[in-house]
Design a protein around this motif. Structure first.
Motif, PDB file in Angstrom:
ATOM      1  N   PHE A  52       4.498   5.973 -10.606  1.00  8.63           N
ATOM      2  CA  PHE A  52       3.217   5.712 -10.397  1.00  8.63           C
ATOM      3  C   PHE A  52       2.426   6.551 -11.383  1.00  8.63           C
ATOM      4  O   PHE A  52       1.085   6.216 -11.326  1.00  8.63           O
ATOM      5  N   CYS A  95       3.375   0.453 -15.190  1.00  7.15           N
ATOM      6  CA  CYS A  95       4.284   0.947 -14.076  1.00  7.15           C
ATOM      7  C   CYS A  95       5.274  -0.130 -13.828  1.00  7.15           C
ATOM      8  O   CYS A  95       5.462  -0.655 -12.511  1.00  7.15           O
ATOM      9  N   LYS A 143      -0.947  -9.610  -1.999  1.00  5.47           N
ATOM     10  CA  LYS A 143       0.287  -9.414  -2.731  1.00  5.47           C
ATOM     11  C   LYS A 143       0.206  -9.345  -4.231  1.00  5.47           C
ATOM     12  O   LYS A 143      -0.315 -10.400  -5.069  1.00  5.47           O
ATOM     13  N   ARG A 171       4.303  -1.530   2.163  1.00  6.10           N
ATOM     14  CA  ARG A 171       5.840  -1.103   2.727  1.00  6.10           C
ATOM     15  C   ARG A 171       5.577  -0.786   4.045  1.00  6.10           C
ATOM     16  O   ARG A 171       6.667  -1.204   5.004  1.00  6.10           O
ATOM     17  N   LEU A 176      13.846   0.893  -3.148  1.00  2.79           N
ATOM     18  CA  LEU A 176      12.443   0.851  -2.726  1.00  2.79           C
ATOM     19  C   LEU A 176      11.853   2.172  -2.530  1.00  2.79           C
ATOM     20  O   LEU A 176      10.706   2.569  -2.031  1.00  2.79           O
ATOM     21  N   LEU A 231       7.809  -3.739  -5.860  1.00  7.21           N
ATOM     22  CA  LEU A 231       6.959  -4.837  -5.045  1.00  7.21           C
ATOM     23  C   LEU A 231       7.650  -6.271  -5.033  1.00  7.21           C
ATOM     24  O   LEU A 231       7.762  -6.762  -3.942  1.00  7.21           O
ATOM     25  N   TYR A 235      -1.254   1.872  -2.373  1.00 12.11           N
ATOM     26  CA  TYR A 235      -1.165   0.115  -2.231  1.00 12.11           C
ATOM     27  C   TYR A 235       0.460  -0.098  -1.792  1.00 12.11           C
ATOM     28  O   TYR A 235       0.761  -0.711  -0.794  1.00 12.11           O
ATOM     29  N   TYR A 236       1.361   0.698  -2.501  1.00 12.18           N
ATOM     30  CA  TYR A 236       2.772   0.374  -2.283  1.00 12.18           C
ATOM     31  C   TYR A 236       3.176   1.056  -1.193  1.00 12.18           C
ATOM     32  O   TYR A 236       3.555   0.447  -0.209  1.00 12.18           O
ATOM     33  N   ASN A 237       2.551   2.084  -0.583  1.00 13.94           N
ATOM     34  CA  ASN A 237       2.957   2.663   0.738  1.00 13.94           C
ATOM     35  C   ASN A 237       2.427   1.918   1.753  1.00 13.94           C
ATOM     36  O   ASN A 237       2.984   1.491   3.085  1.00 13.94           O
ATOM     37  N   VAL A 279       7.353  -0.059 -10.644  1.00  9.19           N
ATOM     38  CA  VAL A 279       6.549  -0.089  -9.152  1.00  9.19           C
ATOM     39  C   VAL A 279       6.346  -1.634  -8.965  1.00  9.19           C
ATOM     40  O   VAL A 279       6.729  -1.973  -7.841  1.00  9.19           O
ATOM     41  N   PHE A 280       6.235  -2.271  -9.957  1.00  8.20           N
ATOM     42  CA  PHE A 280       6.072  -3.734  -9.768  1.00  8.20           C
ATOM     43  C   PHE A 280       7.313  -4.474  -9.516  1.00  8.20           C
ATOM     44  O   PHE A 280       7.620  -5.428  -8.767  1.00  8.20           O
ATOM     45  N   LEU A 333      -2.786   2.652  -6.965  1.00  8.98           N
ATOM     46  CA  LEU A 333      -1.363   1.743  -6.848  1.00  8.98           C
ATOM     47  C   LEU A 333      -0.232   2.590  -5.821  1.00  8.98           C
ATOM     48  O   LEU A 333       0.458   2.000  -4.966  1.00  8.98           O
TER      49      LEU A 333
END
Length: 768
Positions: free
Chosen positions: A413, A445, A528, A519, A406, A452, A514-516, A448-449, A511
């Motif tokens: 990114f 990416c 999601k 998380r 993670l 996720l 969004y990820y941060n 990243v996914f 992205l």
């Protein structure tokens, strides 16, 4: 000089003398101050001559209309300077004020005996300060908007203490925690738990130095004994995953050779981290009489952390036309807007045959709508596209890949981080043969996914079965307003949406944020996303279809009786169906809303806090036009198909509707359901019916009736990828000519966020 002028001059001189005297006495203890020579009219009248003439604070002492008490400096109908405020519930603030808000240094005390002494900002605990709890526990350090945030030291009632970094009220970063028994930990923390790299030292001088996860050793680490022997290995609570090597010292005892690393977990189980205290109410949440007494047609509302939901600002017209995109067809934009505006003229008429307007009419269960969408079978125009999509997903998810961490690197990114794969019909070294046409497949990416999906606890096998299994996808009968098409998986678990190139660029740009965000906030209401892909059809057309895979917020074992898409705007925000045409799959809008949603206190506080965090994220990313999708399942339905209100005590002392067995208790008594209840999913709640009267048909919130229903609720924020581009700016400008600019959906992201929050905090409230 006549007598009248002489009297005015003397009054003015007396006021100046009192003002200077007040300034000298302002720092005294206010409990001993006697009342200044100011009448009630002086305090309540903004046009008071002495106030206006002197231009400086003066002393007052008064009982406020709601029973609260204030004494101290006063200016322009608000406290200004030093003052003391005593609430009727026993809370008290003594310190500095500015424009009616606690600002500067002060002391706040609770009836429980708890106190805070330090800095305040705009009503919030903010700055450096000391909190002392009713049990004697203390925190000394930095605060941000009521949260411990920054460096601070916390002493707990049981003798434990923590010295280190805090974030949003929890330990996060580097810090030291020492237990009463002299055990201590020095290292990294996350969300109030030991997590990362750190060292734990026992009172007997044994020591563990290594990786941690969720408060326990996890990963590489070394255990040391005082005699110099040590154990190095990979640590895990699962004995099958635990492995390592013991290195004895020359003086070590033979007993260490039989030592079991799992005993460390048994010892650590007794080392509990003291939980955070529950403060009943924060200073920013306390209602001040001078704000609660002011009334207008659109009262400002406090969010749960005390933040005022501000009104809508007019956009800066000088910047309305700025854009880097010169490719927009302005004629097409205007034609689309004209067609929409023509529909608005006759949308919302008062109708006594509609239960939205007539309280005498009961709320009935809508007719059950058929499963939405048309199954894509052989012969459908998009059949080959569906096969291509399923082949690509199976390839992307099933492709061998290293274990996903993670903690991603910035390179993951990068917009250039994408993988093209060719799918010839005869197959290749990496792809299977297939019956569709040849196509190319792009993964955006992919690392990243993959992270996720792991973060959202999506099992890869289940994911592939849902999308690529034997069941066909279903295409929704008509595209949305954006022109995108939607596809549903057979089990309704996932939704696939086609995207424009501009939307893909927006998502790739945001992205990382969004990820941060998802998380950092486990209970985020933001939708999601699980994958972003592109299919490029080969041949003369070479059409590209970009699409995103997301969760279906309203998938549930319960029947969803009402669905609402809420934005906080009014123009065009009503369904074009009559009451008889509405079924269980109809998406209703803001002006269709005839309920107030009531959440239990703890859930309501969490909801408001999370809405603020999510909107701050979306505002920062400069997106707008998002909405809160709400689904409601009514728990009690009568034999004739009407929703049954909550049981109310009748004049005889018995409960009405007693023959109807409520299943709210059943929901809580079934342990299998406990784990499914979370913010925005499977939430037991109540809704209160509202009614729209002829004079208020265009008001976003109707009048409350006291008629409540027990429900199960589902909700989340959707459509977050709309940038405030030239199209939206033109839409705003064009509609503003004919309509109130605050009523239209297309506004600047900052305005949109404020209006959205203000509306949501009106239609959601605490169930008291």
């Amino acid at each position: 000089m006549n007598k009248e002028q002489s009297g005015v001059l003397k009054a003015w001189e007396a006021t100046v003398r009192k003002t200077h005297a007040a300034k000298k006495r302002a720092n005294s203890i206010f409990g001993t101050i006697t009342m200044a020579n100011a009448t009630d009219d002086d305090l309540e009248n903004n046009n008071d001559k002495s106030d206006n003439i002197s231009g400086e604070p003066y002393l007052v002492e008064k009982i406020l209309p709601n029973g609260d008490y204030y004494t101290g400096q006063w200016y322009d109908n608000f406290p200004e300077g030093q003052g003391k405020y005593l609430w009727t519930d026993g809370c008290m603030y003594l310190g500095e004020w500015h424009r009616g808000k606690t600002m500067g240094k002060g002391r706040f005390s609770w009836p429980s005996g708890a106190t805070y002494e330090g800095e305040f900002k705009s009503g919030y605990i903010d700055g450096i300060g000391i909190y002392t709890g009713p049990s004697g526990d203390t925190y000394k350090g930095q605060w941000v908007m009521n949260f411990k945030h920054g460096h601070g030291i916390r002493f707990y009632p049981n003798g434990d203490w923590y010295d280190g970094e805090w974030r949003r009220g929890l330990q996060e970063g580097l810090g030291k925690y020492q237990w009463q028994n002299e055990n201590h930990y020095i290292g990294e923390w996350k969300n109030g738990m030991i997590c990362g790299t750190g060292t734990f030292v026992w009172s007997n001088e044994n020591k563990y130095d290594g990786q941690w996860e969720d408060g326990m050793p996890k990963g590489n680490g070394t255990y040391y004994w005082p005699d110099g022997s040590f154990y190095v290995g990979n640590w895990s609570k699962d004995p099958d995953e635990q492995n390592g090597t013991y290195y004895p010292s020359e003086s070590s005892q033979a007993a260490n050779l039989e030592w079991d690393p799992q005993t460390v977990y048994i010892e650590l189980a007794d080392c509990k981290i003291c939980p955070s205290e529950n403060v009943s109410i924060m200073p920013s949440q306390k209602v001040l009489a001078w704000y609660s007494a002011k009334t207008d047609d659109n009262p400002r509302r406090l969010s749960i952390d005390g933040r005022v939901s501000v009104g809508i600002e007019r956009p800066d017209k000088m910047h309305m036309w700025e854009s880097d995109d010169d490719s927009t067809d302005l004629t097409e934009v205007r034609r689309d807007l004209d067609s929409e505006l023509l529909c608005v003229q006759v949308q919302h008429q008062h109708d006594d045959t509609n239960p939205k307007f007539n309280l005498e009419l009961p709320l009935k269960v809508p007719k059950l709508g058929k499963k939405p969408g048309e199954t894509i079978s052989r012969g459908h125009k998009n059949y080959e596209l569906m096969l291509n999509l399923q082949l690509g997903i199976r390839h992307s998810v099933g492709r061998p890949a290293p274990a996903t961490s993670l903690d991603l690197k910035a390179a993951a990114f990068d917009p250039k981080e994408k993988i093209w794969t060719r799918f010839p019909t005869e197959g290749s070294k990496y792809t299977p043969p297939h019956q569709s046409c040849e196509f190319k497949w792009k993964d955006y990416c992919p690392v990243v996914f993959r992270a996720l999906r792991k973060l959202f606890k999506v099992d890869p096998a289940d994911y592939m079965i849902s999308i690529c299994g034997n069941g066909a996808l279903r295409e929704l009968s008509s595209p949305g307003k954006s022109g995108s098409f939607f596809y549903l998986t057979e089990d309704d678990r996932y939704m696939i949406k086609t995207m424009k190139k501009s939307e893909v660029k927006v998502f790739i740009r945001m992205l990382f944020a969004y990820y941060n965000h998802v998380r950092s906030f486990e209970n985020t209401l933001v939708i999601k996303y699980y994958g972003l892909h592109c299919v490029k059809l080969t041949g003369p057309i070479q059409r590209k279809v970009r699409f995103i895979i997301m969760g279906n917020l309203l998938r549930s074992e319960y029947t969803i009786h009402r669905r609402f898409d809420l934005k906080g705007s009014s123009l065009g925000r009503i369904t074009d169906k009559s009451e008889s045409e509405i079924d269980s799959t109809t998406i209703l809008k803001d002006l269709d809303l005839n309920f107030i949603f009531k959440l239990e206190k703890a859930w309501f506080e969490e909801f408001c806090w999370q809405i603020d965090r999510d909107c701050e994220f979306l505002e920062q990313e400069r997106t707008m036009d998002y909405s809160l999708l709400v689904g409601i399942h009514f728990k009690e339905i009568s034999a004739n198909g009407e929703f049954v209100p909550c049981r109310r005590r009748s004049s005889s002392g018995n409960f009405e509707n007693e023959s109807t067995p409520p299943d709210m208790e059943e929901h809580f008594l079934d342990p299998k359901r406990w784990g499914t209840i979370k913010l925005g999913a499977n939430m037991p709640a109540k809704v209160e019916r509202t009614i729209r009267k002829p004079k208020s048909v265009f008001h976003l919130v109707g009048e409350q009736t006291g008629e409540c229903y027990e429900v199960i609720m589902f909700f989340g924020i959707i459509d977050i990828l709309q940038d405030y581009d030239i199209t939206k700016r033109l839409e705003h400008a064009y509609k503003s000519i004919q309509y109130d600019p605050t009523s239209i959906s297309a506004v600047d992201p900052k305005q949109y966020s404020k209006r959205f929050r203000d509306f949501i905090f009106k239609v959601f409230c605490e169930d008291t």
